[in-house]
Motif scaffolding. Sequence first.
Motif, PDB file in Angstrom:
ATOM      1  N   THR A 184      18.415 -11.802 -16.080  1.00 37.76           N
ATOM      2  CA  THR A 184      18.272 -13.251 -16.074  1.00 37.76           C
ATOM      3  C   THR A 184      19.572 -13.887 -16.544  1.00 37.76           C
ATOM      4  O   THR A 184      20.603 -13.213 -16.660  1.00 37.76           O
ATOM      5  N   ASP A 185      19.533 -15.197 -16.810  1.00 36.69           N
ATOM      6  CA  ASP A 185      20.744 -15.874 -17.251  1.00 36.69           C
ATOM      7  C   ASP A 185      20.696 -16.173 -18.743  1.00 36.69           C
ATOM      8  O   ASP A 185      19.678 -15.943 -19.407  1.00 36.69           O
ATOM      9  N   ALA A 186      21.784 -16.700 -19.243  1.00 38.36           N
ATOM     10  CA  ALA A 186      21.915 -16.920 -20.685  1.00 38.36           C
ATOM     11  C   ALA A 186      20.973 -17.985 -21.211  1.00 38.36           C
ATOM     12  O   ALA A 186      20.741 -18.077 -22.428  1.00 38.36           O
ATOM     13  N   ALA A 187      20.411 -18.799 -20.321  1.00 41.98           N
ATOM     14  CA  ALA A 187      19.513 -19.872 -20.757  1.00 41.98           C
ATOM     15  C   ALA A 187      18.089 -19.387 -21.018  1.00 41.98           C
ATOM     16  O   ALA A 187      17.220 -20.181 -21.392  1.00 41.98           O
ATOM     17  N   ALA A 188      17.832 -18.111 -20.843  1.00 42.11           N
ATOM     18  CA  ALA A 188      16.486 -17.575 -21.078  1.00 42.11           C
ATOM     19  C   ALA A 188      16.073 -17.824 -22.525  1.00 42.11           C
ATOM     20  O   ALA A 188      16.871 -17.635 -23.452  1.00 42.11           O
ATOM     21  N   PRO A 189      14.835 -18.229 -22.774  1.00 48.03           N
ATOM     22  CA  PRO A 189      14.383 -18.527 -24.146  1.00 48.03           C
ATOM     23  C   PRO A 189      14.328 -17.272 -25.013  1.00 48.03           C
ATOM     24  O   PRO A 189      14.225 -16.150 -24.513  1.00 48.03           O
ATOM     25  N   ASP A 190      14.341 -17.472 -26.297  1.00 45.52           N
ATOM     26  CA  ASP A 190      14.374 -16.357 -27.249  1.00 45.52           C
ATOM     27  C   ASP A 190      13.131 -15.471 -27.147  1.00 45.52           C
ATOM     28  O   ASP A 190      13.198 -14.259 -27.384  1.00 45.52           O
ATOM     29  N   TYR A 191      11.978 -16.079 -26.812  1.00 43.46           N
ATOM     30  CA  TYR A 191      10.762 -15.261 -26.768  1.00 43.46           C
ATOM     31  C   TYR A 191      10.813 -14.206 -25.676  1.00 43.46           C
ATOM     32  O   TYR A 191      10.084 -13.204 -25.725  1.00 43.46           O
TER      33      TYR A 191
END
Length: 206
Positions: A184-191
């Motif tokens: 995925t990309d760097a904007a993926a949420p922490d969860y």
Amino acid sequence: MALLEAKWGSFVVQLTMKHLDGTLMHANAESRAASPQLGQEMRSMADGSVKVMRDTSERRREITAMLRTRGSVQVTPLSEQFGVSMQTIRKDLHYLEEHGVATRAYGAQTVAALEDLLLDKLFLGVDGFDVELGITTHHEAEAQLNRKMVETAREIIAVTDASKFGRVCLHRIIDVGDLDVLITDAAAPDYIDQAAAQLGISLYKA
């Protein structure tokens, strides 16, 4: 002699003018005769266009009724039933798909053919990715095909951007825990990081 020549000349001129008048009148008469004919041809062309449009609309209405009654239709039988080319039927189905009447489905033969395949790596694109509800898509046929490919693959790799996380579509493909790798990309949420760690999924962020 001069008078005769003048009269003869006048006579010739008159004959010529009469001949020209006659020719012009004949041409005009043909034009007048052609106008109704041309009008008839134009009306015939217009009627033909209307008929084609009417036939197309009627055929599409009948196909829609078949879809509602049977649940599915196939190109070849429709082509034979309506006496049109398969390309015409494909255009009809594409039109119905664009207007939300039908969705494209993969044939049973396509799914069955995967039984004989052994995939090393399967890169799975998704419409929805929810940690609890799984990986989902808008189309049932696509979900069926993807599930079959998952069964034959040694490694399942989901590729998605951050906008798909938390989104749930109508048809489930697999559980998130069935993945081996998530890209995925760097904007993926922490969860997502936490879920990947808990489920043993290798996570890569671009």
